[in-house]
Design a protein around this motif. Structure first.
Motif, PDB file in Angstrom:
ATOM      1  N   GLN A   1     -78.654  46.896  69.846  1.00  0.00           N
ATOM      2  CA  GLN A   1     -77.352  47.440  70.145  1.00  0.00           C
ATOM      3  C   GLN A   1     -77.408  48.956  70.703  1.00  0.00           C
ATOM      4  O   GLN A   1     -76.593  49.199  71.696  1.00  0.00           O
ATOM      5  CB  GLN A   1     -76.276  47.365  68.897  1.00  0.00           C
ATOM      6  CG  GLN A   1     -75.920  45.985  68.941  1.00  0.00           C
ATOM      7  CD  GLN A   1     -74.679  45.399  69.528  1.00  0.00           C
ATOM      8  OE1 GLN A   1     -74.352  45.999  70.219  1.00  0.00           O
ATOM      9  NE2 GLN A   1     -74.619  44.053  69.171  1.00  0.00           N
TER      10      GLN A   1
ATOM     11  N   LEU B   1     -69.703  44.920  76.020  1.00  0.00           N
ATOM     12  CA  LEU B   1     -68.441  45.251  74.722  1.00  0.00           C
ATOM     13  C   LEU B   1     -69.067  46.157  73.875  1.00  0.00           C
ATOM     14  O   LEU B   1     -70.218  46.141  73.340  1.00  0.00           O
ATOM     15  CB  LEU B   1     -68.237  43.742  74.334  1.00  0.00           C
ATOM     16  CG  LEU B   1     -67.415  42.644  75.237  1.00  0.00           C
ATOM     17  CD1 LEU B   1     -67.147  41.608  74.509  1.00  0.00           C
ATOM     18  CD2 LEU B   1     -66.256  43.331  75.946  1.00  0.00           C
ATOM     19  N   PRO B   2     -67.973  46.868  73.111  1.00  0.00           N
ATOM     20  CA  PRO B   2     -68.516  47.334  71.769  1.00  0.00           C
ATOM     21  C   PRO B   2     -68.898  46.756  70.880  1.00  0.00           C
ATOM     22  O   PRO B   2     -68.377  45.743  70.578  1.00  0.00           O
ATOM     23  CB  PRO B   2     -66.946  48.312  71.538  1.00  0.00           C
ATOM     24  CG  PRO B   2     -66.138  47.260  72.174  1.00  0.00           C
ATOM     25  CD  PRO B   2     -66.551  46.942  73.242  1.00  0.00           C
TER      26      PRO B   2
ATOM     27  N   PRO C   1     -69.089  45.084  67.099  1.00  0.00           N
ATOM     28  CA  PRO C   1     -68.115  44.893  65.881  1.00  0.00           C
ATOM     29  C   PRO C   1     -67.882  45.833  65.018  1.00  0.00           C
ATOM     30  O   PRO C   1     -68.626  46.897  64.925  1.00  0.00           O
ATOM     31  CB  PRO C   1     -68.516  43.695  65.414  1.00  0.00           C
ATOM     32  CG  PRO C   1     -69.560  43.078  66.322  1.00  0.00           C
ATOM     33  CD  PRO C   1     -70.258  44.016  66.974  1.00  0.00           C
TER      34      PRO C   1
ATOM     35  N   GLY D   1     -59.771  43.287  66.677  1.00  0.00           N
ATOM     36  CA  GLY D   1     -60.627  43.819  67.510  1.00  0.00           C
ATOM     37  C   GLY D   1     -61.243  43.166  68.499  1.00  0.00           C
ATOM     38  O   GLY D   1     -61.711  43.793  69.646  1.00  0.00           O
ATOM     39  N   LEU D   2     -61.158  41.622  68.830  1.00  0.00           N
ATOM     40  CA  LEU D   2     -61.603  41.125  69.952  1.00  0.00           C
ATOM     41  C   LEU D   2     -60.339  41.521  71.192  1.00  0.00           C
ATOM     42  O   LEU D   2     -60.793  41.585  72.216  1.00  0.00           O
ATOM     43  CB  LEU D   2     -61.295  39.535  69.745  1.00  0.00           C
ATOM     44  CG  LEU D   2     -61.257  38.730  70.883  1.00  0.00           C
ATOM     45  CD1 LEU D   2     -62.874  38.572  71.317  1.00  0.00           C
ATOM     46  CD2 LEU D   2     -61.011  37.217  70.728  1.00  0.00           C
TER      47      LEU D   2
ATOM     48  N   LYS E   1     -58.925  44.067  71.528  1.00  0.00           N
ATOM     49  CA  LYS E   1     -59.258  45.423  71.948  1.00  0.00           C
ATOM     50  C   LYS E   1     -60.631  45.568  72.998  1.00  0.00           C
ATOM     51  O   LYS E   1     -60.664  46.089  73.946  1.00  0.00           O
ATOM     52  CB  LYS E   1     -59.600  46.544  70.747  1.00  0.00           C
ATOM     53  CG  LYS E   1     -59.834  47.803  71.190  1.00  0.00           C
ATOM     54  CD  LYS E   1     -59.861  48.646  70.047  1.00  0.00           C
ATOM     55  CE  LYS E   1     -60.381  50.159  70.291  1.00  0.00           C
ATOM     56  NZ  LYS E   1     -60.503  51.107  69.166  1.00  0.00           N
ATOM     57  N   ALA E   2     -61.685  44.627  72.392  1.00  0.00           N
ATOM     58  CA  ALA E   2     -62.747  44.616  73.205  1.00  0.00           C
ATOM     59  C   ALA E   2     -62.609  44.031  74.713  1.00  0.00           C
ATOM     60  O   ALA E   2     -63.550  44.234  75.431  1.00  0.00           O
ATOM     61  CB  ALA E   2     -63.755  43.763  72.223  1.00  0.00           C
TER      62      ALA E   2
ATOM     63  N   TYR F   1     -69.093  38.435  68.950  1.00  0.00           N
ATOM     64  CA  TYR F   1     -67.535  38.144  69.621  1.00  0.00           C
ATOM     65  C   TYR F   1     -67.472  36.524  69.823  1.00  0.00           C
ATOM     66  O   TYR F   1     -68.451  35.880  70.650  1.00  0.00           O
ATOM     67  CB  TYR F   1     -67.211  38.954  70.870  1.00  0.00           C
ATOM     68  CG  TYR F   1     -67.056  40.376  70.472  1.00  0.00           C
ATOM     69  CD1 TYR F   1     -65.811  40.628  70.127  1.00  0.00           C
ATOM     70  CD2 TYR F   1     -68.072  41.262  70.524  1.00  0.00           C
ATOM     71  CE1 TYR F   1     -65.688  42.105  69.502  1.00  0.00           C
ATOM     72  CE2 TYR F   1     -67.961  42.595  70.412  1.00  0.00           C
ATOM     73  CZ  TYR F   1     -66.507  43.075  69.807  1.00  0.00           C
ATOM     74  OH  TYR F   1     -66.350  44.165  69.478  1.00  0.00           O
TER      75      TYR F   1
END
Length: 609
Positions: free
Chosen positions: A63, A71-72, A74, A97-98, A100-101, A266
């Motif tokens: 990562q 994507l950022p 998690p 979170g999804l 926003k991602a 994700y």
């Protein structure tokens, strides 16, 4: 009023059927005390990794090495939940979170809808269809740009302000976003009650199933239905239900929305199916349809962002080959056509309309090679094949590249029928019917993705179409498929039978049509071959439902063949030629064997939104 309600339901629906594998449902009883145990059959690949963080095989880039365009990661480490209340808190957090991602993503959204009417023999069958294709901005300032500017114009005019206005007005909180997320803005305990039901497998993924009901006075248009939550990182992987209560003059349809684990950490929305209508005795249907939406192109660049040059390397190379010499006039003409061909293929790929090269292309290429070899065709440039990602049944060729749509591959019953479709475009190439050379000028590639159909077109004049049909039949009769042309005739007869009801599916946007005014025009000489079309003959399968052959990776747009076990046909209603059917993908985790094809760009992508 009824007409308006029907339209609202229809437009916002989801289209395109995928004959996916049926998952095994093995419900497991929850512990009596309501506690949640960590999954035993699917331990984390990295026990030391924080909860919620994706772990990838050691061969993948970590990562920390991923470029900023992915994507950022998690959320940070959290202890595993031990009660159902903690599970609810976790999947609520993961859902936000999804959202926003994905807020920087602009995927392609394709909707194909079939209105239904009752047939005494075949049950509910298509009576009319509609098609929509566009790019959806998943950010806070929600917007949509359509590829087809004039699509179904009469239908749009009957909406509340038209399709574009309806889409924007009802997206927050109504409209299409509700099919992607349970509730984009208010998915929390304040607005919803969550009731644990059981454990259940969806494919290879063990899930916890919850019923979700809106609280009293929580507002209109709240999600009402069931969700499935995977039991490792606690992401929602499926939503099934509707929205209630409906505002005045609005109609909410039922939907079944699926997500795939295509990138670490994700599960992204991929398929949505909706169906309305009851054909029981005495029931009068206000609304009857089946519809599907496919979402792909998550990794496409936003049109308003510049590419980032992360690395430039220039090697000093000296070309000593014969090609380094001056080109003859004929060679120059061929080089020019090749440049135009490459420009078009690259631009369609960047617009999210053409799948990258892959295994399906090699299958198509094998069929073309069979036609070439048995007919002693020796072309100066090789013939290439590519898959158009859209549902309408169409083919076209630009230079020596044959393009065939995903929808057309889906419905073809066998290899001989595929060969017949490809032979028509191969005939254009053999006869020198070259189109698209003007696209060798690179300024012609400078247009927005949503205006692709306004800038590209590869339709032949009627005389060339007639000549290509004649040549195609000749190629087929000299090929390994010569003894299998009966199935081609049956396919064309099935298409002829359904053509009047499938105008949208048969409306081509880049190439020549297979049928016009409800009559098959492509390869019409083969319509007279083979036995008569008889839907009552269970061993006669003239055409398949949509989604029976090809599946698309929603993240990187790669095309793959669908792997399904044979299923016995027990009645004429099982055939469903050219029809929409529900989605039922076999879910698997990213990086696990037999998982959906994982995009290599998840760790190494340099494209970004």
């Amino acid at each position: 009023m009824r007409e308006r309600k029907w339209i609202v339901a229809g437009i916002l629906l989801a289209a395109l059927s995928a004959s996916a594998q049926q998952p095994s449902n093995s419900p497991t009883q929850a512990p009596p005390d309501g506690t949640v145990t960590a999954p035993e059959t699917q331990p984390s690949a990295n026990p030391g990794a924080p909860d919620g963080a994706a772990t990838t095989p050691s061969s993948q880039t970590s990562q920390s090495q991923q470029p900023a365009t992915t994507l950022p990661p998690p959320a940070a480490a959290l202890p595993q939940p031990t009660t159902m209340d903690q599970v609810v808190d976790r999947f609520i957090e993961r859902e936000h979170g999804l959202i926003k991602a994905l807020s920087t993503r602009t995927p392609v959204v394709e909707t194909y809808l079939q209105n239904l009417s009752a047939d005494p023999q075949l049950g509910p069958v298509p009576s009319e269809d509609h098609y929509f294709l566009g790019r959806m901005d998943m950010g806070e300032s929600v917007d949509r740009k359509d590829y087809l500017k004039e699509q179904d114009k009469g239908m749009q005019l009957r909406l509340m302000g038209g399709f574009q206005k309806l889409f924007k007005v009802q997206y927050q909180p109504l409209g299409f976003s509700w099919m992607v997320y349970a509730d984009r803005t208010d998915f929390d305990r304040e607005h919803y009650e969550f009731h644990y039901i059981r454990r259940e497998f969806l494919g290879d993924v063990r899930c916890l199933v919850f019923d979700v009901t809106p609280k009293k006075n929580s507002g209109k248009g709240r999600f009402l239905g069931r969700i499935w939550v995977e039991d490792q990182d606690w992401n929602i992987v499926r939503l099934n239900g509707t929205y209630a209560p409906a505002p005045r003059n609005s109609y909410f349809f039922h939907m079944d929305s699926w997500r795939l684990n295509l990138i670490p950490g994700y599960w992204v929305p991929a398929y949505i199916y909706s169906e309305e209508g009851d054909f029981s005795a005495g029931v009068k249907n206000k609304t009857a349809f089946k519809a599907q939406t496919r979402i792909w192109g998550y990794d496409l660049k936003k049109g308003d962002k510049d590419d980032e040059l992360t690395q430039i390397r220039v090697d000093s190379v000296k070309d000593d080959s014969a090609a380094a010499q001056d080109a003859s006039p004929l060679q120059a003409e061929r080089e020019w056509q090749q440049q135009a061909e490459d420009n078009v293929v690259d631009r369609l790929t960047r617009a999210g309309l053409l799948a990258p090269e892959g295994d399906v292309d090699r299958i198509l290429q094998t069929v073309v090679n069979n036609l070439e070899v048995t007919n002693n065709i020796d072309l100066p440039r090789p013939v290439r094949t590519r898959v158009l990602l859209t549902a309408p049944l169409e083919t076209f060729s630009v230079g020596n590249t044959i393009v065939i749509s995903r929808g057309l591959i889906d419905v073809l019953p066998d290899e001989a029928s595929l060969a017949a479709v490809l032979s028509h475009e191969l005939a254009h190439i053999v006869l020198g019917h070259n189109l698209g050379s003007k696209f060798a000028f690179n300024d012609r590639m400078l247009f927005s993705d949503e205006s692709t159909y306004n800038n590209f077109g590869f339709r032949h004049v009627p005389e060339e179409e007639t000549a290509a049909d004649k040549k195609a039949v000749e190629l087929l009769k000299n090929s390994p498929y010569a003894q299998k042309l009966d199935s081609v005739g049956l396919f064309l007869k099935a298409l002829q039978a359904r053509a009047p009801q499938l105008n949208a599916l048969l409306t081509t946007h880049l190439g020549n049509t297979l049928a016009s005014n409800g009559t098959v025009s492509r390869l019409s000489a083969l319509l007279t071959t083979g036995p008569a079309l008889d839907m009552n003959k269970l061993d006669q399968v003239a055409a398949l439902p949509l989604g029976g052959r090809i599946k698309i990776n929603p993240w990187d747009d790669k095309a793959e063949m669908v792997k399904t076990a044979p299923v016995a046909i027990t009645s004429a209603r099982d055939k469903m030629p050219f029809e929409v059917t529900p989605f039922y993908p076999r879910l698997a985790r990213y990086g696990v064997a037999n998982a959906p094809t994982a995009p290599t760009t998840a760790a190494n992508s340099t494209s970004g939104n």
